[in-house]
Design a protein around this motif. Sequence first.
Motif: not given
Length: 107
Positions: A1-11, A13-29
């Motif tokens: 069963m596949e989950k259906q996300f609303t646009q707000e939920q997708k946003y 989730l995407a924002r949290k993912r981008v924040e994790k990536i940003t934190k990783f690159y700061k840590h790398l720097a």
Amino acid sequence: MEKQFTQEQKYILARKRVEKITKFYKHLAVYIIVNTFLTAVFIVGDMNDGDSFNEAFLNIWNYQIWFFWGIGIVFKALNVFGLGMFFSNNWEERKIKEYMNQQDNRR
């Protein structure tokens, strides 16, 4: 069963993912900047103790912090990007096409 996300939920989730990536690159720097500084301090310290620049520069103990902190960076990268960073879903297909193209170019 596949989950259906609303646009707000997708946003969100995407924002949290981008924040994790940003934190990783700061840590790398920070990893690169701090380790470069510490390695320079270790090399100068060895030179003050009588070693030549080459001896101090080639002393493996001056680089051990790169290795141990680097292990942490690798685990953080795997956490952020997952194993797909190395072997994504279409990795096999891309490699097959790449090798087929190489064979075509050899003819």
